[in-house]
Design an enzyme around this catalytic site. Structure first.
Site, PDB file in Angstrom:
ATOM      1  N   GLU A  76       0.735  -1.080   0.138  1.00 11.45           N
ATOM      2  CA  GLU A  76      -0.036   0.040   0.020  1.00 11.45           C
ATOM      3  C   GLU A  76       0.875   1.411  -0.169  1.00 11.45           C
ATOM      4  OE1 GLU A  76      -3.267   0.114  -0.381  1.00 11.45           O
ATOM      5  OE2 GLU A  76      -4.009   1.742   0.818  1.00 11.45           O
ATOM      6  N   ASP A  77       2.001   1.300   1.001  1.00 10.98           N
ATOM      7  CA  ASP A  77       2.731   2.441   0.955  1.00 10.98           C
ATOM      8  C   ASP A  77       4.061   2.551   0.591  1.00 10.98           C
ATOM      9  OD1 ASP A  77       0.517   3.149   2.491  1.00 10.98           O
ATOM     10  OD2 ASP A  77       1.209   2.718   4.439  1.00 10.98           O
TER      11      ASP A  77
END
Ligand code: MN
Length: 711
Positions: A76-77
């Site tokens: 996600e990051d």
């Protein structure tokens, strides 16, 4: 922050079979991926996944769960991809990380989308593996522990509210009480810190004043019950500040009126002993009136059973007590899971909770067999799907539901006028099966009406009932309208006017109660226009054979004067198109009315008409009304001969595509070494469009013969 070796030692401590090298690789991978990212606290971002892994290790979760904890934010990051995870850590870890990532993406939805109960169910349904949910919970727990570092107050509040509404109840549901208590307490501190502080102070004060009241009361109760021969376990506990607060709010009472800052559980062996213990306690202490409840003879809907009472005991303290047997206690603590354990087989829906029981067993036992966790799939809600409206409303539907079901679940009118759907922003067929988390946008048009074909794929009762109701009334309207036109035409042809007054008295002859009923009967073919005419004006009864010619003439000369206009056609309605000749708007057409079938439209050159030459009363003049068929959806059938060579079929379909035709069916009827014979059904709006396509096909060198199929 927990060091790499500490984490690995802890995991291998309870799980000697853990893949140490994979743990080490995951630790390093996550550290590198998050690089110099920082948390709002100023800590390196990497400290977060490590803490999450630490929280999971406290519950002695398997190696894959710990690795997932370390990797849960990398996709996600950071620049890491799912492929990286899969190739480095295998498909199982990749699946878990993917699951957690999906749950995190759900968090980005609007607040309104997260109507608590349904959202919790959605999270459960999306977490196909219980470990996904556990990692997500640990993630939330650490985020709550560090919530104070988030600078925006609005954001802190939102996160705390969400935790209170969604994650704390989920933790309770999966049976991890200490996570639930901590999540609630941390949220409470954010949302109402003053109240929390004052309750804690008050509890501390009472504790100091009373000393170890809990211990003394427990000991005294055990002794008094033992005197009468009852072997009881007594547990006393102080309520958490939040549960005290909740009770104060729910009951609209002040702190002083709270009776149950301390609650005691008296656990005995049997149901009889519950009542005996109650009798003993009521005999020894003063009973607070109105507080006794017998949930043994009348259990709560969730199967909870216990005796509740409040007595004034030591030092004039009000003491709340729950008296129950060991079995009841397990049910109360583990919910339906325990119930299932006791009544295995009897409880049909208990099956859904098996994973919960298994999970608890795993968490209780130090050596967690990994395959146990592997097989602990979430079986809850596998028969439901949860979808969002564009406004973020969450709808719960049975599995297999389609956009039409969704539309009717939102509102009957939305269902009735639905013309299409966008699923997650993209157009999709109305019969698409919806998946968990789909965002469903129903496109409506006020001109649309329910299609009988929907009945073939909807699965909710509401949708089916609405469609049926509409189709039935629509059918009746269509037949009535058609019948009236047929009757009026019959009258006009004899130079008469169809007057309702004149027919009214004759209705009993047709066993009809209203004019509309009669028209409907004509529309369905039960009576002909001639029948009505002949009843009103007996003198017009003529030899129908003699009339043949003039009717023929009528049809040819006065095409439109007596013709019944054919409107937009709905499959299954009173008027349908011949499947022999596939008439299209623009074609010359004729209607054949027949009993129970209504009106069938044929092209005037359809060979089927030969079967009806001796029954002229069944012929009805019809014409296309206005720009009938503008909305598209008529099917024309072509017979095409195609050269058997590579690319020929592609050439054919591209011609049809350029002509905006939609191929709905394609059949190879004959195939030789040189030629194909194809039968192609093409959806077009009118005959002109089909003619254009035919011309285009004829112009193509790969195409031999092209003909519309007739009769
Ligand atoms: Mn995270």
């Amino acid at each position: 922050m927990m060091r790499q070796y500490e984490l690995v030692e802890r995991v291998t401590g309870y799980d000697p079979g853990a893949d140490e090298s994979a743990l080490n690789r995951a630790y390093v991978f996550s550290m590198k991926a998050h690089g110099s990212q920082l948390r709002e606290s100023g800590d390196p971002y990497f400290s977060h996944p490590v803490e999450v892994a630490g929280i999971l290790s406290e519950k002695k979760l398997d190696c894959d769960s710990i690795i997932t904890g370390l990797l849960h934010d990398t996709v996600e990051d950071t620049v890491a991809t799912m492929e990286d995870i899969r190739s480095l850590f295998g498909p199982n870890v990749a699946r878990l990380v993917d699951g957690v990532t999906k749950l995190s993406q759900l968090e980005a939805m609007s607040d309104r989308a997260k109507q608590a109960e349904n959202f919790r169910k959605l999270l459960l349904a999306m977490s196909e593996d219980i470990r996904v949910l556990l990692v997500k919970q640990a993630d939330r727990l650490h985020n709550m522990r560090t919530l104070k570092f988030v600078r925006s107050e609005e954001k802190r509040h939102r996160i705390a509210n969400e935790t209170m509404d969604i994650y704390a109840p989920l933790a309770e549901r999966i049976g991890i009480r200490d996570w639930k208590d901590e999540l609630e307490d941390l949220s409470f501190a954010e949302l109402n810190g003053d109240a929390r502080t004052s309750i804690i102070n008050r509890l501390d004060f009472l504790k100091q004043r009373g000393g170890d009241i809990v211990g003394r009361v427990s000991a005294e109760l055990v002794e008094r019950l033992a005197d009468k021969g009852i072997d009881a376990e007594v547990y006393g506990r102080e309520k958490t500040p939040f549960s005290v607060w909740r009770k104060m709010r729910r009951k609209h009472i002040g702190f002083e009126q709270l009776s149950d800052i301390m609650a005691f559980r008296v656990i005995v062996g049997t149901v009889e002993e519950c009542y005996q213990a109650l009798g003993i306690i009521h005999g020894q202490y003063r009973v607070v009136p109105g507080r006794f409840k017998d949930y043994i003879s009348i259990p709560k809907p969730n199967e909870y059973r216990s005796l509740h009472t409040t007595v004034i005991g030591l030092e004039n303290q009000r003491i709340e007590m729950q008296i129950r047997s060991r079995e009841m206690h397990q049910v109360a603590e583990l919910g339906v899971a325990a119930h299932w354990q006791f009544k295995q087989g009897e409880q049909t829906d208990g099956r859904q909770y098996r994973w919960l029981r298994e999970l608890l067993e795993i968490l209780e036992h130090a050596e967690a067999p990994e395959e146990f966790l592997e097989n602990t799939k979430l079986e809850m809600f596998t028969d439901q799907v949860f979808c969002f409206s564009p406004k973020g409303e969450l709808k719960e539907l049975p599995r297999g539901a389609t956009p039409v079901d969704f539309a009717y679940a939102v509102h009957t009118e939305i269902g009735d006028t639905c013309v299409g759907v966008k699923i997650n922003g993209e157009r999709a067929p109305l019969r698409t099966e919806l998946k968990n988390g789909d965002q469903v946008e129903i496109l409506t048009s006020k001109d649309q009406t329910p299609s009988p074909t929907w009945e073939g794929f909807v699965i909710t009762g509401k949708a089916r009932a609405c469609i049926r109701r509409f189709v039935r009334s629509q059918q009746r309207d269509e037949y009535t309208k058609l019948g009236r036109e047929i009757v009026e035409k019959a009258f006009r042809r004899e130079g008469r006017v169809f007057e309702e007054k004149a027919v009214q008295g004759l209705l009993p002859k047709f066993s009809c109660r209203t004019i509309d009923d009669l028209c409907e009967a004509v529309g369905t073919g039960q009576y002909t226009g001639q029948d009505v005419l002949g009843t009103v004006f007996p003198e017009t009864r003529v030899n129908e054979n003699d009339d043949d010619k003039s009717e023929e003439q009528d049809r040819k000369n006065d095409k439109n004067e007596f013709a019944v206009p054919i409107r937009g056609l709905i499959p299954g309605m009173a008027v349908h198109l011949g499947t022999c000749c596939h008439p299209l708007p623009g074609d010359q057409i004729i209607g054949i009315s027949s009993t129970g079938k209504g009106l069938t439209i044929h092209t005037t050159d359809c060979e089927t008409l030969a079967n009806f030459v001796n029954v002229p009363e069944q012929w009805v003049d019809v014409h296309w009304e206005g720009g009938a068929g503008e909305e598209g959806g008529r099917v024309g059938r072509l017979l095409v001969t195609l050269t058997n060579r590579p690319g020929a079929l592609a050439a054919l379909t591209s011609v049809i595509g350029r002509g905006q035709g939609n191929i709905t069916n394609l059949k190879i009827s004959d195939r030789s070494t040189e030629f194909f014979e194809l039968q192609i059904d093409i959806e077009v709006s009118n005959v002109d469009q089909l003619s254009d396509i035919i011309a285009g096909l004829r112009a193509d060198p790969a195409v031999g013969l092209v003909e519309r199929e007739r009769g």
